[in-house]
Scaffold this motif. Structure first.
Motif, short mmCIF file in Angstrom:
data_model
loop_
_atom_site.label_atom_id
_atom_site.label_comp_id
_atom_site.label_asym_id
_atom_site.label_seq_id
_atom_site.Cartn_x
_atom_site.Cartn_y
_atom_site.Cartn_z
N PHE A 67 0.84 -1.20 0.00
CA PHE A 67 0.00 0.00 0.00
C PHE A 67 0.87 1.25 0.00
N LYS B 113 0.05 3.89 1.64
CA LYS B 113 -0.02 4.37 3.02
C LYS B 113 -0.45 3.22 3.91
N SER B 114 -0.08 3.33 5.14
CA SER B 114 -0.57 2.35 6.11
C SER B 114 -1.90 2.80 6.70
N CYS C 15 -4.06 -2.45 5.22
CA CYS C 15 -3.94 -1.06 5.65
C CYS C 15 -5.21 -0.70 6.40
#
Length: 832
Positions: free
Chosen positions: A251, A253-254, A340
């Motif tokens: 991803f 972003k987490s 995520c």
């Protein structure tokens, strides 16, 4: 001088002093109400009737005061108020309904129920808050029954694979989860800290996998909460060892965050997650799905498996929940996955108008009540937040009343001056509540304050004349109509009772048909009504108040009885014969039709009536049975039976027609009419046809009997013929001598017919018999000497067969007197 100064300052100073005292009184009341707040704490899942706390004692009320003070929970419109009740005898607060913290407050860290209790004489309001403490009554739950992972055999030890997180509906430490994995040398369990303090279980590869040695693994992941006693939940982890997928999706972003307003339209895009996979082909194709999320989240959000767009699937409501945090899983074609988190904050909109609830209303109020008397207690609530939930109240209308804010969103309506019944018997004001949202929303509630008076008003019906419609055959006690009269007076003077005052046939004639309930004004049928006997009637209902002297008024109720299809059509002609009705054999009525009749000839007319009315009495006719269906027809509505074609020579002389008469009710009822028609030119010619039926029946019976005797005689003659032929053949055979094939049955035969038993069945119950033929000593016998002379003595079966049985003498040791032994060259013994 002093006197003049006092006269000059008296009026203004008195009004100022009165206003100051009134303001001080209201301030004291408000301060006391603000301080009178009681708090309790109980555990969830308590049963009905569980004690919450000694409410009366905590409010400073003694047991002797309780009957007069009437301590009670304010019966407002809040759904929290149904959870608790106050015992009127001891003043204790009890649980009225099972409390489920998860249902009431969801995932909130704190959970409490706030409500008001009222005491009377004087009227006062107290704020009560009950905190609901969580108990460990929910086990951790996984959203899937099994977790499927695919791990390539080339992946090096130390690789981590995220596993699904369990969900626990409890709060606090009861929802803190730890995880355990069944022991396996190839795998271990590690915990990854996530934003917010939660932990994500990860599967750690401890050694290189060899697909040729073991292609799959089955492990069990257990989630254990922090309650006492602890609860747990399990999920099966199925691992498939594969080749050639060495990069999981990653991803960008987490944690993905978005902020949307409530009341967002359905299918609106909230945010988009994106994960990339450097593998090629299907191993690099990423699909998205929601992770371990509650069903409530799945009902509100969906994710596109290809694009990763998170969309709304249901209405968002800030008042129900203002933040959603859930996981999203990205999985490639080879089975590798990554996770995520998505956090969606819901912003408030001013979509809720203030709600006004009247908790208590003291009406009527005596006209000598002093200023400052509390006449009503209101609760104003706006579920919005911030300025959207800040409310201000005011009174609209001309009345000596004012409104004062209390604690917890409560307001008191008090008298601001003296009441005078001669000027106004009641006061109507509107409570207007506005919030501070943009645009502002408002709501209003009308208050009617009555002043005590004497019984000077009679009850007034809503209508001067009522009409009611009742279907016939109703059940006794069925509701006919509910009348209602109102009395502008108060108390006993305004309490209305209802009575019957007569009817269209007088009180004695109409009253037995209906009765009226004194309190509710409901009219009930006393017995089943019949439309055919009574189609309508009227009854007078009197409404009388409870004053002294009593006042009354009368209304007329006109009851119309509606018809139902409860009567079948009745055939008047052709009427059934008296003998048929009694089960006899009397002749039915008939019609004579000349054979020269053409098509359309009027044969007869079926006449029927129906006691019902309207559509239930509309009759239709149909021909359902006829000896010659094509010869006759019946009019659908007239019932006229006519010839459909010209009468022919080949048509039977006697015709039987069956017509059905049917009404148009629901369901339809019917009757049948049978008509006998004789095709003849005159009545004299028809008479033989009418008497032909019984004579023909007797002739048919006589013919059947004659046929039976003829068949029997033919059978007897055939049997005699066969017997004669057989005797002739036997006589001829006797003259010609026995045939060669029956040589053993010739003149030299010996027959034995007797019961003999084999040695093995000497004690049995099944006899065996043998017919034996043995040759006699050779001697010349004339051919004509037949039948032969008496045979030599007969031997037993045992002797001939040479068997020893039941201890009998052997044929070798004992022979019958005069027995001749068989010659060696004699023929073999034959048995039959």
């Amino acid at each position: 001088m002093a006197v003049r100064r006092r006269q000059r300052l008296g009026p203004g100073g008195g009004r100022a002093l009165l206003a100051a005292l009134l303001l001080l009184l209201l301030l004291c009341v408000w301060c006391r109400a603000a301080a009178e707040r009681v708090r309790y704490a109980i555990a969830e899942e308590l049963g009905r009737g569980s004690l919450v706390g000694p409410l009366a004692r905590d409010l400073g009320l003694s047991a002797d005061e309780l009957p007069a003070r009437k301590l009670q929970v304010a019966s407002g419109g809040k759904k929290q108020l149904k959870y608790f009740t106050v015992n009127e005898e001891n003043g204790n607060l009890y649980v009225n309904e099972r409390l489920d913290r998860e249902e009431m407050c969801g995932e909130s860290a704190t959970c409490s129920v706030s409500f008001e209790v009222l005491v009377h004489n004087p009227l006062n309001i107290f704020h009560v808050e009950v905190a609901i403490e969580d108990v460990n009554d929910n086990s951790p739950v996984f959203s899937k029954a099994a977790l499927d992972l695919e791990i390539g055999e080339w992946i090096l030890p130390g690789a981590r694979f995220p596993l699904e997180m369990a969900r626990d509906a409890d709060a606090g430490r009861n929802s803190l989860l730890t995880y355990q994995l069944t022991s396996n040398p190839s795998f271990s369990l590690s915990m990854k800290e996530k934003p917010g303090g939660s932990k994500l279980p990860e599967l750690v590869l401890e050694r290189v996998l060899d697909r040729e040695k073991q292609s799959s693994f089955e492990l069990v992941l257990m989630a254990i909460d922090g309650g006492d006693p602890a609860r747990s939940g399990t999920v099966q982890v199925r691992i498939n060892v594969t080749d050639a997928n060495d990069n999981p999706p990653v991803f960008n972003k987490s944690l993905y965050e978005a902020r949307v307003s409530e009341n967002l339209p359905l299918e609106s895009v909230v945010l988009q997650v994106r994960a990339t996979d450097v593998d090629a082909g299907s191993n690099g194709r990423v699909s998205y799905s929601l992770g371990s999320v509650p069903d409530s989240v799945r009902a509100l959000f969906t994710i596109d498996s290809e694009s990763g767009e998170v969309r709304t699937a249901g209405p968002l409501d800030f008042e129900e929940k203002n933040k959603y945090v859930f996981g999203v899983e990205a999985r490639d074609g080879g089975g590798l996955a990554s996770h995520c988190e998505v956090q969606i904050d819901i912003t408030d909109e001013n979509d809720n108008a203030p709600e006004i609830t009247i908790l208590s209303l003291s009406s009527p109020v005596p006209e000598d009540a002093p200023a400052g008397t509390v006449v009503a207690v209101l609760n104003v609530d706006d579920p919005d937040s911030g300025e959207n939930g800040q409310v201000s109240c005011e009174l609209s209308g001309e009345a000596p009343l004012s409104i004062v804010a209390s604690s917890g969103g409560s307001y008191k309506v008090v008298t601001s001056g003296a009441l005078d019944r001669e000027q106004a018997s009641e006061h109507r004001v509107s409570v207007v509540a506005r919030d501070r949202g943009r645009p502002a929303l408002r709501s209003s509630r009308e208050l009617v304050l009555e002043v005590s008076d004497v019984n000077d008003n009679a009850p007034v019906f809503e209508e001067a004349a009522y009409s009611a419609y009742v279907a016939e055959n109703n059940a006794a006690g069925a509701l006919v109509l509910r009348v209602q009269a109102r009395d502008a007076d108060a108390g006993a003077n305004g309490r209305v009772s209802y009575w019957l005052a007569g009817g269209s046939a007088g009180a004695a004639g109409a009253a037995p048909l209906v009765s009226v309930e004194a309190r509710s004004g409901a009219l009930y049928a006393q017995r089943s009504l019949d439309y055919e006997q009574c189609r309508e009637f009227t009854v007078a209902v009197r409404a009388q108040d409870g004053g002294s002297p009593a006042r009354s008024s009368t209304a007329t109720v006109r009851v119309f009885v509606l018809d139902r299809n409860d009567n079948a059509p009745r055939v008047l002609w052709p009427a059934p014969a008296a003998g048929e009705a009694a089960g006899g054999a009397a002749a039915a009525p008939f019609e004579v039709v000349p054979r020269s009749a053409e098509a359309g000839y009027l044969v007869a007319k079926v006449v029927a009536v129906d006691a019902d009315a309207g559509r239930n009495a509309w009759l239709s006719y149909e021909l359902v049975q006829a000896s010659e269906p094509a010869l006759f027809r019946v009019g659908l509505h007239s019932g006229e039976v006519r010839t459909a074609r010209a009468v022919g020579e080949r048509d039977a002389a006697k015709q039987r027609l069956v017509a059905v008469v049917k009404d148009h009710g629901q369901p339809a009822l019917s009757a049948t009419a049978t008509l006998h028609v004789v095709l003849a030119e005159s009545l004299q010619e028809a008479l033989p046809e009418l008497s032909e039926r019984p004579a023909g029946a007797e002739a048919a019976a006589a013919a059947a009997e004659l046929q039976f005797y003829l068949v029997l005689a033919l059978a007897l003659l055939s049997a005699l013929l066969v017997l004669s032929v057989a005797l002739a053949v036997l006589a001829r055979l006797r003259r010609a001598g026995p045939p060669a094939v029956l040589r053993c049955l010739g003149a030299q035969r010996f027959s034995l017919a007797g019961a003999a038993f084999p040695a093995d069945f000497c004690e049995g119950t099944l006899p065996y018999s043998y017919n034996l033929c043995v040759p006699p000593p050779a001697r010349a016998v004339p051919e004509a000497a037949w039948p032969p002379p008496p045979p030599v003595p007969i031997l037993s079966a045992e002797e001939l067969l040479g068997g020893d049985s039941c201890g009998k003498p052997s044929p070798d040791s004992q022979l019958a007197l005069g027995e001749q032994p068989a010659e060696p060259d004699a023929p073999q013994v034959c048995n039959a």
